[in-house]
Scaffold this active site. Sequence first.
Site, mmCIF file in Angstrom:
data_model
loop_
_atom_site.group_PDB
_atom_site.id
_atom_site.type_symbol
_atom_site.label_atom_id
_atom_site.label_comp_id
_atom_site.label_asym_id
_atom_site.label_seq_id
_atom_site.Cartn_x
_atom_site.Cartn_y
_atom_site.Cartn_z
ATOM 1 N N ASN A 182 -72.663 33.481 19.274
ATOM 2 C CA ASN A 182 -71.589 34.438 19.014
ATOM 3 C C ASN A 182 -72.062 35.885 18.998
ATOM 4 O O ASN A 182 -71.281 36.803 19.239
ATOM 5 C CB ASN A 182 -70.896 34.107 17.686
ATOM 6 C CG ASN A 182 -71.885 33.946 16.542
ATOM 7 O OD1 ASN A 182 -72.822 33.163 16.622
ATOM 8 N ND2 ASN A 182 -71.674 34.668 15.466
ATOM 9 N N HIS B 88 -58.202 31.002 17.869
ATOM 10 C CA HIS B 88 -58.117 32.471 17.893
ATOM 11 C C HIS B 88 -59.229 33.133 18.688
ATOM 12 O O HIS B 88 -59.209 34.352 18.878
ATOM 13 C CB HIS B 88 -58.046 33.036 16.470
ATOM 14 C CG HIS B 88 -59.339 33.071 15.724
ATOM 15 N ND1 HIS B 88 -60.082 34.226 15.590
ATOM 16 C CD2 HIS B 88 -60.019 32.117 15.056
ATOM 17 C CE1 HIS B 88 -61.162 33.979 14.861
ATOM 18 N NE2 HIS B 88 -61.142 32.699 14.529
ATOM 19 N N CYS C 34 -68.086 37.308 10.647
ATOM 20 C CA CYS C 34 -68.114 36.602 9.361
ATOM 21 C C CYS C 34 -69.219 37.120 8.455
ATOM 22 O O CYS C 34 -69.244 36.830 7.268
ATOM 23 C CB CYS C 34 -68.292 35.108 9.594
ATOM 24 S SG CYS C 34 -66.956 34.378 10.570
ATOM 25 N N THR D 97 -50.233 17.600 6.181
ATOM 26 C CA THR D 97 -49.267 17.848 7.249
ATOM 27 C C THR D 97 -49.838 18.830 8.262
ATOM 28 O O THR D 97 -50.382 19.881 7.898
ATOM 29 C CB THR D 97 -47.965 18.416 6.656
ATOM 30 O OG1 THR D 97 -47.457 17.490 5.699
ATOM 31 C CG2 THR D 97 -46.930 18.656 7.743
#
Length: 377
Positions: A146, A196, A318, A231
């Site tokens: 990354n 994303h 991050c 869910t």
Amino acid sequence: MIYLDNNATTRPLPAVVAAVTDALSLNWANPSSTHPAGQAARQLLADARGVVGRLFGAQPAEVLFTSSATEANALALLAALAVPGAPRRLVVSAIEHAGLLQLAAAREGVELVRLPVDARGVVVADALPAVLAGGAALVSVMAANNETGVIQPVAELARLAAAAGVPMHVDATQLAGRLPVDFAALGVRFMSASAHKLHGPKGVGVLLVKKGAPFAPALPGHQERGRRGGTENLPGIAGFAAAARHALAAPAGELAQIAALRDALERGLATVLPLRVFGAAAPRLPNTSCVAFGTLDAEVVLQRLARAGICASSGSACSAGGTEASHVLRAMGVDEASARAAVRFSLSADTTPAEIAKVIDTLQAALTPLLADALAA
């Protein structure tokens, strides 16, 4: 605004926004419900599973939707350690995402072995057989880094892991949507990614699990074929599918155009400023450039860029803003001062030649006096 921080996140496509909105307004029923509204939502979920599977070269049954690539990584590691008789040992590369490294290191009673990388930032595949002679529950290596964009030899590593009878996980978060990915051809047990990073919504990721592989769910429940309770985030999943469709239909020359702009950025900067490009000697993602201007601190560079409306980063989003030098660059043997100077530009299909020219001009005007002062000092 000139946005060159696409390895951190990407602009959601209009089709993605529309898919998310439609799912929220038209398919808001629970996919687990048996009534017609629930079954319509269930069909949308099934369709999305098929499209995302095609993007990665996986069967629909192998697609497990998660909240993020970080969660997908965690599920893969935990599932591997949960296999009865699995060695309490994990093998990762020294340049994995900080979240995965922290998760692996936090497992009580589990030995963490880090594979070294060479000066280019490429994992040393020859080191793997000796490591695996001691056994392991899992080998986990990212497909492309990354920070530097360096592409890793995951096919070779997968072959070596298979020869040793050890399953492998590939973090394809940065590769997805930028270069072809083929889960089936690699023959690995797990692969993770995040929507994303390829112009989809935040809050949805995927873990591909090889059909028939043992998998103990960290979150029990009947959803996702009993592999992840809760869910499903259907609007996010619908957006992920829209992003996957766009990536599958991308023009053949798009990646080459992005790479040409990345190369133009590096050439232009090198003509006007002292420039070091990390990982330039290795195959890289076409959109990624990790550079340093002497040892000028990255935060100083980023401040000057921000004033001109240019978005970049000092490495992984991050961990940006931290005080430590990049663990990726340090693993490559880069000295601490140079590692602290690293700035990452990550382009997309939206990037234009005019924007690249503006970045070069901005940095030349902003940094030349600072570099001259540093040299005089």
